[in-house]
Design a protein around this motif. Structure first.
Motif, PDB file in Angstrom:
ATOM      1  N   TRP A   1       0.815  -1.204   0.000  1.00  0.00           N
ATOM      2  CA  TRP A   1       0.000   0.000   0.000  1.00  0.00           C
ATOM      3  C   TRP A   1       0.853   1.258   0.000  1.00  0.00           C
ATOM      4  O   TRP A   1       0.414   2.324  -0.468  1.00  0.00           O
ATOM      5  CB  TRP A   1      -0.977  -0.005   1.167  1.00  0.00           C
ATOM      6  CG  TRP A   1      -0.398   0.030   2.551  1.00  0.00           C
ATOM      7  CD1 TRP A   1      -0.245  -1.027   3.398  1.00  0.00           C
ATOM      8  CD2 TRP A   1       0.086   1.179   3.272  1.00  0.00           C
ATOM      9  NE1 TRP A   1       0.300  -0.613   4.597  1.00  0.00           N
ATOM     10  CE2 TRP A   1       0.501   0.731   4.546  1.00  0.00           C
ATOM     11  CE3 TRP A   1       0.192   2.534   2.967  1.00  0.00           C
ATOM     12  CZ2 TRP A   1       1.044   1.595   5.500  1.00  0.00           C
ATOM     13  CZ3 TRP A   1       0.726   3.402   3.910  1.00  0.00           C
ATOM     14  CH2 TRP A   1       1.149   2.932   5.167  1.00  0.00           C
ATOM     15  N   ARG A   2       2.069   1.192   0.468  1.00  0.00           N
ATOM     16  CA  ARG A   2       2.925   2.375   0.544  1.00  0.00           C
ATOM     17  C   ARG A   2       3.300   2.941  -0.819  1.00  0.00           C
ATOM     18  O   ARG A   2       3.755   4.087  -0.901  1.00  0.00           O
ATOM     19  CB  ARG A   2       4.188   2.049   1.345  1.00  0.00           C
ATOM     20  CG  ARG A   2       3.915   1.857   2.819  1.00  0.00           C
ATOM     21  CD  ARG A   2       5.137   1.403   3.587  1.00  0.00           C
ATOM     22  NE  ARG A   2       4.880   1.354   5.016  1.00  0.00           N
ATOM     23  CZ  ARG A   2       4.285   0.350   5.635  1.00  0.00           C
ATOM     24  NH1 ARG A   2       3.893  -0.707   4.934  1.00  0.00           N
ATOM     25  NH2 ARG A   2       4.070   0.389   6.933  1.00  0.00           N
ATOM     26  N   VAL A   3       3.161   2.171  -1.884  1.00  0.00           N
ATOM     27  CA  VAL A   3       3.447   2.694  -3.227  1.00  0.00           C
ATOM     28  C   VAL A   3       2.193   2.682  -4.101  1.00  0.00           C
ATOM     29  O   VAL A   3       2.285   2.703  -5.326  1.00  0.00           O
ATOM     30  CB  VAL A   3       4.602   1.923  -3.911  1.00  0.00           C
ATOM     31  CG1 VAL A   3       5.912   2.170  -3.172  1.00  0.00           C
ATOM     32  CG2 VAL A   3       4.326   0.431  -3.995  1.00  0.00           C
ATOM     33  N   ARG A   4       1.029   2.659  -3.467  1.00  0.00           N
ATOM     34  CA  ARG A   4      -0.235   2.793  -4.195  1.00  0.00           C
ATOM     35  C   ARG A   4      -0.849   4.140  -3.813  1.00  0.00           C
ATOM     36  O   ARG A   4      -1.414   4.277  -2.730  1.00  0.00           O
ATOM     37  CB  ARG A   4      -1.171   1.637  -3.859  1.00  0.00           C
ATOM     38  CG  ARG A   4      -0.718   0.318  -4.465  1.00  0.00           C
ATOM     39  CD  ARG A   4      -1.775  -0.768  -4.339  1.00  0.00           C
ATOM     40  NE  ARG A   4      -1.713  -1.450  -3.067  1.00  0.00           N
ATOM     41  CZ  ARG A   4      -2.683  -1.473  -2.161  1.00  0.00           C
ATOM     42  NH1 ARG A   4      -3.801  -0.814  -2.360  1.00  0.00           N
ATOM     43  NH2 ARG A   4      -2.541  -2.149  -1.036  1.00  0.00           N
ATOM     44  N   PRO A   5      -0.734   5.158  -4.674  1.00  0.00           N
ATOM     45  CA  PRO A   5      -1.178   6.507  -4.307  1.00  0.00           C
ATOM     46  C   PRO A   5      -2.616   6.588  -3.832  1.00  0.00           C
ATOM     47  O   PRO A   5      -2.935   7.398  -2.953  1.00  0.00           O
ATOM     48  CB  PRO A   5      -0.966   7.303  -5.602  1.00  0.00           C
ATOM     49  CG  PRO A   5       0.126   6.595  -6.313  1.00  0.00           C
ATOM     50  CD  PRO A   5      -0.104   5.140  -6.005  1.00  0.00           C
ATOM     51  N   GLU A   6      -3.509   5.760  -4.391  1.00  0.00           N
ATOM     52  CA  GLU A   6      -4.910   5.832  -3.970  1.00  0.00           C
ATOM     53  C   GLU A   6      -5.075   5.447  -2.506  1.00  0.00           C
ATOM     54  O   GLU A   6      -6.055   5.839  -1.849  1.00  0.00           O
ATOM     55  CB  GLU A   6      -5.779   4.936  -4.855  1.00  0.00           C
ATOM     56  CG  GLU A   6      -5.577   3.443  -4.672  1.00  0.00           C
ATOM     57  CD  GLU A   6      -4.398   2.862  -5.455  1.00  0.00           C
ATOM     58  OE1 GLU A   6      -4.307   1.612  -5.547  1.00  0.00           O
ATOM     59  OE2 GLU A   6      -3.587   3.649  -5.987  1.00  0.00           O
ATOM     60  N   THR A   7      -4.101   4.706  -1.967  1.00  0.00           N
ATOM     61  CA  THR A   7      -4.155   4.289  -0.558  1.00  0.00           C
ATOM     62  C   THR A   7      -3.303   5.179   0.331  1.00  0.00           C
ATOM     63  O   THR A   7      -3.733   5.607   1.405  1.00  0.00           O
ATOM     64  CB  THR A   7      -3.688   2.831  -0.419  1.00  0.00           C
ATOM     65  OG1 THR A   7      -4.515   1.997  -1.229  1.00  0.00           O
ATOM     66  CG2 THR A   7      -3.760   2.363   1.023  1.00  0.00           C
ATOM     67  N   SER A   8      -2.093   5.473  -0.121  1.00  0.00           N
ATOM     68  CA  SER A   8      -1.127   6.157   0.738  1.00  0.00           C
ATOM     69  C   SER A   8      -0.996   7.642   0.468  1.00  0.00           C
ATOM     70  O   SER A   8      -0.448   8.377   1.296  1.00  0.00           O
ATOM     71  CB  SER A   8       0.252   5.522   0.556  1.00  0.00           C
ATOM     72  OG  SER A   8       0.730   5.751  -0.763  1.00  0.00           O
ATOM     73  N   GLY A   9      -1.467   8.103  -0.689  1.00  0.00           N
ATOM     74  CA  GLY A   9      -1.254   9.490  -1.074  1.00  0.00           C
ATOM     75  C   GLY A   9      -0.062   9.671  -1.980  1.00  0.00           C
ATOM     76  O   GLY A   9       0.159  10.754  -2.524  1.00  0.00           O
ATOM     77  N   GLY A  10       0.732   8.641  -2.148  1.00  0.00           N
ATOM     78  CA  GLY A  10       1.917   8.721  -3.000  1.00  0.00           C
ATOM     79  C   GLY A  10       2.749   7.475  -2.867  1.00  0.00           C
ATOM     80  O   GLY A  10       2.220   6.367  -2.782  1.00  0.00           O
ATOM     81  N   GLY A  11       4.061   7.660  -2.789  1.00  0.00           N
ATOM     82  CA  GLY A  11       4.976   6.534  -2.658  1.00  0.00           C
ATOM     83  C   GLY A  11       5.816   6.647  -1.397  1.00  0.00           C
ATOM     84  O   GLY A  11       5.363   7.171  -0.375  1.00  0.00           O
TER      85      GLY A  11
END
Length: 364
Positions: free
Chosen positions: A202-212
């Motif tokens: 999730w840390r590199v999925r912007p829709e979840t984390s806001g970015g990378g």
């Protein structure tokens, strides 16, 4: 509530509350009276709660962990068993409503922070939310407003603000160890990882984390500098994706101002060939260098030469901040990381990533 020892029953995830209508800013509601002790519930007992935070809720003075929640009830029950927690849930609203839970720690991925915080605030309970505070500053503002309206405190887990390692840095700066601070330079690099597209964290999925990883990791350093050198402002930057393994940014440059005019610059590349983690603060009488994520000694250079200062991490990295939060909630002190301090970091991240998000069509 799911009863320990029985198979978990599926529960529907509550619908997100509607966004509040725009209104003129109002004064925050009066804060509720101090607690005698703080009985915590955790929403989202994932990896971060195993060692970095969960034990801190149990070890802090006047603090206990009485309930945990995870949508997978079996995993919630396992966490409760391993950590000696009396109750577990597979429904967030059930934990929030538990009359023996005084305050809630939200440790889910960032895309659900706003909704959980709004529900906790509506229940009249203080909130401690993981970093980044939310995906965007706009979401953070909603969280602040909801807690203000409810008269409850909102804290954010930018725990470096309270760690002894960085308290030492702040004390040295205040004591003039390097004279008057003029500038700061940040360098953060690490090799890119080869994740399978269908199994991206999730840390590199912007829709979840806001970015990378810039949002996940660099926000820690930006927030720490905001704390050490004064509020961050005048932020600009560019971002790109050079590794191509996901849709999030992996290379970022930024320029910013701190406090009364300290100039800052940063370069973060998470698609490089080596791992580097360097912060260098430059003053009129020398420099102070340290890492944000490692435990090697601080390095001080002045006209008298170079010296090292030991500054290890605590065993549970969030415990000093958790203790400060408990102290504030019990009327014995104040915590350095709040919604109002964390939203400045969110605004800085938004400013740096605005162009990249627009180019990639990333919206929230």
């Amino acid at each position: 509530m799911t009863v320990p020892g029985l198979p978990p029953e599926p529960s529907a995830r509550p619908a997100a509350p509607a966004a509040p209508a725009a209104a003129a800013p109002a004064a925050p509601a009066a804060r509720r009276p101090p607690l005698t002790e703080v009985r915590w519930g955790i929403i989202g007992v994932g990896d971060v709660t195993e060692r970095k935070s969960g034990p801190g809720l149990q070890r802090a003075e006047r603090s206990s962990l009485v309930a945990v929640m995870r949508r997978d009830g079996a995993k919630a029950a396992d966490y409760a068993r391993r950590h000696g927690v009396p109750r577990w849930y597979d429904d967030a609203d059930a934990l929030i409503a538990d009359p023996e839970v005084d305050a809630v720690y939200v440790a889910t991925p960032p895309d659900s922070h706003r909704d959980h915080v709004l529900r906790v605030a509506a229940a009249g309970k203080p909130v401690y939310v993981e970093k980044p505070m939310a995906r965007t500053a706009a979401e953070c503002e909603e969280m602040i407003a909801a807690c203000d309206d409810a008269g409850v405190a909102l804290f954010v887990a930018y725990y470096r603000r309270a760690m002894p390692r960085f308290v030492t840095v702040g004390r040295m700066l205040a004591d003039g160890a390097i004279g008057t601070v003029r500038a700061v330079r940040v360098l953060g690099t690490s090799p890119g990882e080869a994740w399978e597209p269908q199994h991206l964290p999730w840390r590199v999925r912007p829709e979840t984390s806001g970015g990378g990883l810039f949002v996940d990791l660099a926000s820690h350093t930006l927030d720490l500098l905001d704390h050490l050198l004064g509020p961050i402002s005048a932020v600009s930057g560019t971002a790109s994706n050079q590794g191509g393994g996901h849709d999030a940014e992996d290379t970022v440059t930024a320029a910013f101002t701190l406090g009364d005019g300290v100039q800052g610059s940063g370069l973060w590349c998470y698609a490089a060939g080596e791992r580097r983690d360097e912060v260098e603060i430059l003053g009129t009488a020398g420099s102070l260098a340290f890492s944000s994520f490692s435990t090697e000694p601080l390095r001080v250079r002045t006209a008298d030469g170079e010296r090292s200062v030991a500054a290890p991490y605590p065993d549970v990295v969030q415990q000093p901040l958790i203790q400060a939060v408990v102290d504030e909630l019990t009327g014995r002190g104040s915590a350095p990381s709040t919604g109002r301090s964390a939203v400045r970091t969110a605004r800085a991240v938004d400013a740096v990533l605005a162009g990249y998000r627009a180019e990639r069509g990333i919206t929230f």
